[in-house]
Design an enzyme around this catalytic site. Sequence first.
Site, PDB file in Angstrom:
ATOM      1  N   GLY A  11      61.935 -10.491  50.986  1.00  0.00           N
ATOM      2  CA  GLY A  11      63.355 -10.205  50.744  1.00  0.00           C
ATOM      3  C   GLY A  11      63.852  -9.103  51.686  1.00  0.00           C
ATOM      4  N   ASP A  12      63.022  -8.084  51.916  1.00  0.00           N
ATOM      5  CA  ASP A  12      63.396  -6.996  52.833  1.00  0.00           C
ATOM      6  C   ASP A  12      63.494  -7.510  54.265  1.00  0.00           C
ATOM      7  OD1 ASP A  12      63.131  -5.422  50.589  1.00  0.00           O
ATOM      8  OD2 ASP A  12      61.086  -4.811  51.080  1.00  0.00           O
ATOM      9  N   VAL A  32      58.173 -22.478  53.824  1.00  0.00           N
ATOM     10  CA  VAL A  32      56.761 -22.690  54.138  1.00  0.00           C
ATOM     11  C   VAL A  32      56.052 -23.142  52.857  1.00  0.00           C
ATOM     12  CG1 VAL A  32      54.656 -21.548  54.936  1.00  0.00           C
ATOM     13  CG2 VAL A  32      56.873 -20.940  55.930  1.00  0.00           C
ATOM     14  N   GLY A  42      56.952   0.196  49.884  1.00  0.00           N
ATOM     15  CA  GLY A  42      58.312   0.737  49.817  1.00  0.00           C
ATOM     16  C   GLY A  42      59.184   0.016  50.829  1.00  0.00           C
ATOM     17  N   GLN A  43      60.430  -0.206  50.460  1.00  0.00           N
ATOM     18  CA  GLN A  43      61.310  -0.982  51.350  1.00  0.00           C
ATOM     19  C   GLN A  43      61.530  -0.295  52.692  1.00  0.00           C
ATOM     20  OE1 GLN A  43      63.541  -0.849  47.848  1.00  0.00           O
ATOM     21  NE2 GLN A  43      64.233  -2.957  48.056  1.00  0.00           N
ATOM     22  N   THR A  73      68.430 -16.968  48.297  1.00  0.00           N
ATOM     23  CA  THR A  73      67.665 -17.606  47.241  1.00  0.00           C
ATOM     24  C   THR A  73      66.683 -18.563  47.911  1.00  0.00           C
ATOM     25  OG1 THR A  73      67.778 -18.846  45.167  1.00  0.00           O
ATOM     26  CG2 THR A  73      69.282 -19.546  46.895  1.00  0.00           C
ATOM     27  N   GLU A 114      69.355 -10.657  40.841  1.00  0.00           N
ATOM     28  CA  GLU A 114      70.073  -9.393  41.027  1.00  0.00           C
ATOM     29  C   GLU A 114      71.585  -9.593  40.917  1.00  0.00           C
ATOM     30  OE1 GLU A 114      66.280  -8.202  43.728  1.00  0.00           O
ATOM     31  OE2 GLU A 114      68.156  -8.609  44.762  1.00  0.00           O
ATOM     32  N   ASN A 152      69.417 -11.205  45.588  1.00  0.00           N
ATOM     33  CA  ASN A 152      69.025 -12.575  45.227  1.00  0.00           C
ATOM     34  C   ASN A 152      69.749 -12.981  43.934  1.00  0.00           C
ATOM     35  OD1 ASN A 152      67.661 -11.489  43.031  1.00  0.00           O
ATOM     36  ND2 ASN A 152      65.645 -11.610  43.966  1.00  0.00           N
TER      37      ASN A 152
HETATM   38  P1  ADP Z   1      60.804  -9.995  47.101  1.00  0.00           P
HETATM   39  O1  ADP Z   1      61.307  -8.858  46.287  1.00  0.00           O
HETATM   40  O2  ADP Z   1      59.452 -10.501  46.742  1.00  0.00           O
HETATM   41  O3  ADP Z   1      60.954  -9.769  48.563  1.00  0.00           O
HETATM   42  P2  ADP Z   1      63.213 -11.575  46.930  1.00  0.00           P
HETATM   43  O4  ADP Z   1      63.716 -12.407  45.826  1.00  0.00           O
HETATM   44  O5  ADP Z   1      64.031 -10.406  47.352  1.00  0.00           O
HETATM   45  O6  ADP Z   1      61.724 -11.181  46.632  1.00  0.00           O
HETATM   46  O7  ADP Z   1      63.013 -12.510  48.228  1.00  0.00           O
HETATM   47  C1  ADP Z   1      62.395 -13.714  48.116  1.00  0.00           C
HETATM   48  C2  ADP Z   1      63.090 -14.667  49.111  1.00  0.00           C
HETATM   49  O8  ADP Z   1      62.100 -15.082  50.033  1.00  0.00           O
HETATM   50  C3  ADP Z   1      63.616 -15.923  48.469  1.00  0.00           C
HETATM   51  O9  ADP Z   1      64.969 -15.762  48.113  1.00  0.00           O
HETATM   52  C4  ADP Z   1      63.442 -16.958  49.564  1.00  0.00           C
HETATM   53  O10 ADP Z   1      64.644 -17.057  50.314  1.00  0.00           O
HETATM   54  C5  ADP Z   1      62.352 -16.406  50.454  1.00  0.00           C
HETATM   55  N1  ADP Z   1      61.091 -17.142  50.335  1.00  0.00           N
HETATM   56  C6  ADP Z   1      60.240 -17.131  49.298  1.00  0.00           C
HETATM   57  N2  ADP Z   1      59.175 -17.934  49.513  1.00  0.00           N
HETATM   58  C7  ADP Z   1      59.342 -18.468  50.746  1.00  0.00           C
HETATM   59  C8  ADP Z   1      58.584 -19.399  51.553  1.00  0.00           C
HETATM   60  N3  ADP Z   1      57.439 -19.924  51.124  1.00  0.00           N
HETATM   61  N4  ADP Z   1      59.075 -19.726  52.776  1.00  0.00           N
HETATM   62  C9  ADP Z   1      60.238 -19.183  53.221  1.00  0.00           C
HETATM   63  N5  ADP Z   1      60.991 -18.322  52.489  1.00  0.00           N
HETATM   64  C10 ADP Z   1      60.567 -17.962  51.281  1.00  0.00           C
END
Ligand code: ADP
Length: 453
Positions: free
Chosen positions: A438-439, A428, A111-112, A342, A294, A291
């Site tokens: 994302g959270d 990474v 949960g967030q 993103t 969304e 993102n």
């Molecule tokens: P989630 O709901 O899984 O948290 P989101 O789309 O809200 O997904 O968040 C994913 C975000 O995480 C992407 O927009 C990106 O900025 C970041 N992200 C994803 N993979 C990596 C990575 N390998 N290294 C750094 N940032 C990442």
Amino acid sequence: MVWDALYSSAFESVRGRIGGVGKVLLAYNTNIDAIKYLDGNDLERRVEAVGKDEVLHYADELPRRIENVGQLLGSILWSIKHGKAAELFVESCSTRFYMKGWGWEELRMGGQVGIMANLLGGVYSVPVIAHVPQLSRLQASLFKDGPIYVPKAGDGKLRLVHPRDFAGDEENCIHYIYEFPRGFGVFDFEAPRENRFIGSADDYNPNVVMRPEFHEHFEEIAEKAELGIISGLQTLTGKNYREPFEELVRHLEILNAREVPVHLEFAFTQDETVRRALVDVLGHFHSVGLNEVELASIMEVMGEKGLAGKLLADDPVDPIAVTEAMLRLAERTGVKRIHFHTYGYYLALTDYKGDFVRDALLFAALAAAAKAKLGDVRSIDDVVKAMDVPVNEKAKTVEKRLTGEYGMKNGIAEIDGYQLSFTPTRIVARPKSTVGIGDTISSSAFVGEFALH
Ligand code: ADP
């Protein structure tokens, strides 16, 4: 490199000042994630025990909800066959009992609210007040040490206690996560990519059921808060959203009257009625985080289909389309801050100005990279360990376009009276974990901004 220097100084500023942030109210979704790594032979045996006829047709078409074990196993097969994630509500008690017996390899905070409480309170030591719909012993055990509080009512008074000191014996809200790797084989299916199926044995979070303390003592809770972050509305449907939305608006009005800035963490919301309703209440929020998927889904319900299409057309996402979409959203709703993230870069549109908006994005990008690199970030000092992760190369073309279009300098531009802030992120290559990343991004940026301002 200019970005390396900006990253370093942003991190130092946030680290120096985050201790000054007051309590952050986090509502509404907290649950337990139980992770099970699937085993092909075990799964086949289980399907055969129920009867293939009862199971296999669900691998072609998901049920709407899970009412028996056959549907559970069939839905897992659907995810494997398509390589797609899915989450369904598990209605039947006997199926919940079956899942419990099947077991798990790992329990995690879910949960967030739960994730952000552990990050803000447990890692950054920023005090938080969390809404936890059901406080079981298991749920409480997943909270980190630190200034994490839940309201507890008694003797006509409201106290703030750590979830473990709440001594709650309420229900377990468990989301069973069945994970499989790419190439995972069962019968004649083979998973085209790694993914997961989630069966939610949870009557509270999907309906945004609010705790009595939040119904009865919200004024008092709000008095203690300096900032707010709302999440967990994404599971609502056209059928059940009215009641929680009424309570949400009441909460927002109380917080607004006290001038507490509130951020909405906008997770993907399947139901269009709910998505529209969220756009309608967005003006009550100071800030929103989202993102590209969304943002596109919001443009859809705002009648901006062309813009929605553009947001999903390119990789990296076209920053001019993002900026236009953010401008439309800000103008339509009056929300003061929009934080877009993103893969590769973040943008923020604010109706106020200052370098601190960009610096908070840089801090968030470093926190996200640390999370991806280390899996678990234990203290704010771990965040700086991501400084050796390279800044995304593809973000250079994004930066060039923003410079050409809006005259952006050092990640900051002015458009129609708004400030646009840009940050290239550190990516990474082989992440240890991206669960809840994302959270991490949104809460670090929002709280970081207030630490700096
Ligand atoms: P989630 O709901 O899984 O948290 P989101 O789309 O809200 O997904 O968040 C994913 C975000 O995480 C992407 O927009 C990106 O900025 C970041 N992200 C994803 N993979 C990596 C990575 N390998 N290294 C750094 N940032 C990442």
